[in-house]
Design a protein around this motif. Sequence first.
Motif, short mmCIF file in Angstrom:
data_model
loop_
_atom_site.label_atom_id
_atom_site.label_comp_id
_atom_site.label_asym_id
_atom_site.label_seq_id
_atom_site.Cartn_x
_atom_site.Cartn_y
_atom_site.Cartn_z
N ALA A 170 0.68 -1.38 -0.02
CA ALA A 170 -0.07 0.16 0.19
C ALA A 170 0.82 1.34 0.08
O ALA A 170 1.73 1.19 0.41
CB ALA A 170 -0.92 -0.18 1.23
N TYR A 171 0.19 2.49 -0.71
CA TYR A 171 0.85 3.61 -0.61
C TYR A 171 0.37 4.48 0.60
O TYR A 171 -0.77 4.62 0.45
CB TYR A 171 0.87 4.30 -1.84
CG TYR A 171 1.74 3.68 -3.10
CD1 TYR A 171 2.60 4.51 -3.69
CD2 TYR A 171 1.43 2.72 -3.82
CE1 TYR A 171 3.52 3.75 -4.44
CE2 TYR A 171 1.96 1.94 -4.69
CZ TYR A 171 3.08 2.68 -4.97
OH TYR A 171 3.98 2.23 -6.16
N VAL A 172 0.79 4.63 1.59
CA VAL A 172 0.43 5.51 2.55
C VAL A 172 1.15 6.88 2.82
O VAL A 172 2.28 6.61 2.73
CB VAL A 172 0.57 4.55 4.10
CG1 VAL A 172 -0.13 4.90 5.22
CG2 VAL A 172 -0.02 2.99 3.90
N GLY A 173 0.21 7.81 3.05
CA GLY A 173 1.01 9.06 3.01
C GLY A 173 0.46 10.16 3.79
O GLY A 173 -0.97 9.84 4.23
N LEU A 174 0.97 11.01 4.31
CA LEU A 174 0.80 12.23 4.95
C LEU A 174 0.51 13.51 4.12
O LEU A 174 1.58 13.85 3.61
CB LEU A 174 1.30 12.62 6.22
CG LEU A 174 0.87 12.05 7.64
CD1 LEU A 174 0.88 10.41 7.48
CD2 LEU A 174 1.56 12.42 8.71
N ALA A 175 -0.44 14.14 3.90
CA ALA A 175 -0.63 15.27 2.89
C ALA A 175 -1.42 16.26 3.58
O ALA A 175 -2.13 16.24 4.64
CB ALA A 175 -0.96 15.05 1.59
N PRO A 176 -1.65 17.57 3.12
CA PRO A 176 -2.16 18.65 3.59
C PRO A 176 -3.83 18.41 3.77
O PRO A 176 -4.38 17.29 2.82
CB PRO A 176 -2.03 19.87 2.78
CG PRO A 176 -0.62 19.69 2.14
CD PRO A 176 -0.59 18.15 2.00
N PRO A 177 -4.48 18.55 4.73
CA PRO A 177 -6.02 18.25 4.92
C PRO A 177 -6.69 18.48 3.87
O PRO A 177 -6.36 19.65 3.17
CB PRO A 177 -6.31 18.97 6.19
CG PRO A 177 -4.97 19.17 7.07
CD PRO A 177 -4.01 19.35 5.95
#
Length: 652
Positions: free
Chosen positions: A364-371
């Motif tokens: 899986a591609y798991v990421g944090l990005a701006p809300p």
Amino acid sequence: MSSEAVQLRISDNHVVMDNGILQVYLSKPGGYVTRIQYNGIDNLLEAGNEQGNRGYWDVVWSKEGSTGTTGIFERTVGTSFNVVVENEEQIEISFTRMWDPSMEGKLSPLNIDKRYVMLRNSSGFYCYAIFEHQKEWPAFNIPQIRIVFKLREDKFHYMAVADNRQRFMPLPEDRLPRRGKVLTPPEAVLLVDPVEPEFKGEVDDKYQYSSENKDLKVHGWISSKSESDGGTGFWVIIPSNEFRTGGLVKQNLTSHVGPISLAMFLSAHYAGEDMVLKLRPNEPWKKVFGPTFIYLNALLDNDEDPLQLWEDAKDQMTEEVENWPYDFPASEDFQKSSERGSVSGRLFVRDRILSEDCIGASGAYVGLAPPGEAGSWQRDSKGYQFWSIADDDGYFSIDNIRSGDYNIFAWVPGFIGEYWSNDVLTITPGCDKKLSDIIFEPPRDGPTLWEIGIPDRSAAEFYVPDPNPNYVNKLYIDHPDKFRQYGLWERYSELYPKEDLIYTVGESDYSKDWFFAHVTRKKDDGTYQATTWQIKFHLDHVEPSGIYKLRLALASANLSKLQVRVNDEKQDPPLFTTGVIGKDNAIARHGIHGLYWLFTIDVLSHQLFEGNNTIYLTQAMATSPLPLFQGIMYDYIRFECPNSSSVKEIQV
């Protein structure tokens, strides 16, 4: 290597950073890289170019309300020079351009601080910049931010982008009108009379060498051997994706004929206007781009294989990635390790039709990005993003995340849709957040009756034809990336000159019978017409008063309108239409995907027959006699029967 202390020499109109291994000359106060001395070579850059056209930052911008992905091209020119750090171990220098209202309409409304860093005993130098837009300044758009290096035409002829994507390249004069024929789009040129006959008949196009961000960590050039130079490498190393836009599979330019090497930070390529950074009225913005590392290497022995320079560059890239985030940048806007945090956890997939149990989200591609909202990371161009790929059991860890607020996003190869949490995750300095197990429930209403393709956000598994032999890039003959050949969209009209594609579930093979791009057909008079593809399938039984689901996952769309009809090709209005969508232009730029789209269409039981059925997919846009490359690429298609049905899942 050299153990000399780093030195900075300053004159009226230029400065020199020197660590005994290389010397980097920059214009003052403009901040252009005008000369790089290394390995006995007086200048690795093309001295025949103007000083501002050798090594530079540029930005493309347009006024508020502008549409499209073009604008005013502006090389960023410093107006003030400052020494930030100067000691025996490190030099950091700054070239700034501060904006004021007198510049409105003439220059992009930005404060720009370009930084260059040289370390002791380092075979290269670092570049980064801080771009800032203040709240009270004019709103405007930014389609592109990048660094450009133009190398010596007489020395650098071998380009390397990946282990299996490297070759001797044509010369820039081969692309000029007397030696080349401009194709459509104009970035593509047929080499008619190149200086080196081996390139005759090939197509050269910079977009053929694009790479996804996850793979775009090092690229560059190797010089031709000479009596004085056994081989020199010039490499752009990008150790982090945090400052690039669009996630890990966003595609960007690398190196191309010139010889030119790029560090792309913001671009609308393979995304279109959706990726243009649009600063609204009263919106402040600041972002650090880089640092990137410009790495130089040389062979110690003329008898060595020059490709060892590529292997060494990859080793250096690994070292730079391991050292991220760097501890040496002096700008307070670049967060050091102590100012960052980390997140770890495990992602599961729950698809009750496939399994009663949750399964680990392998790969899986798991990421944090701006809300934002589901999928907003795909189009975000203002903030920072941090991604990782989960292991086989779905465990993931994301380290060195800048302090700030984020949403968690994820998508899993093999499943449509994506996970998104609207809970704001706040990263604080030094935090190490252990998340509770995350459950992703991909869109699903009932068992699969049939499917076409693999849900991986790419059209690579479908039929990619061989190129027209008159328009070949030899690198991609018998290559896994054969989709990078020029003109493949034209092959559809040749393979289907009168009738469109028909796919029969249970008989057809999508790797052979499903063309990779649903494009228009070129007619004998040179105009283009809409095309309708058919999916034929058999139903032994139709659930009374049931709702069937047609899932259409698209890997790309460009100025297209996809219409869906069931068992009635003339149905008006169609059962479903996307409306006009997409501007990613991935087809023309030899990409196998652009932005991802997912649509779910309800098909009522009375619209189906017991026995033979046909779904009609029409790409209805063909608005010009010019080839606008209108079309879509399918990622995956699935037809589900109602959940109450006793029909067992059939994988086709």
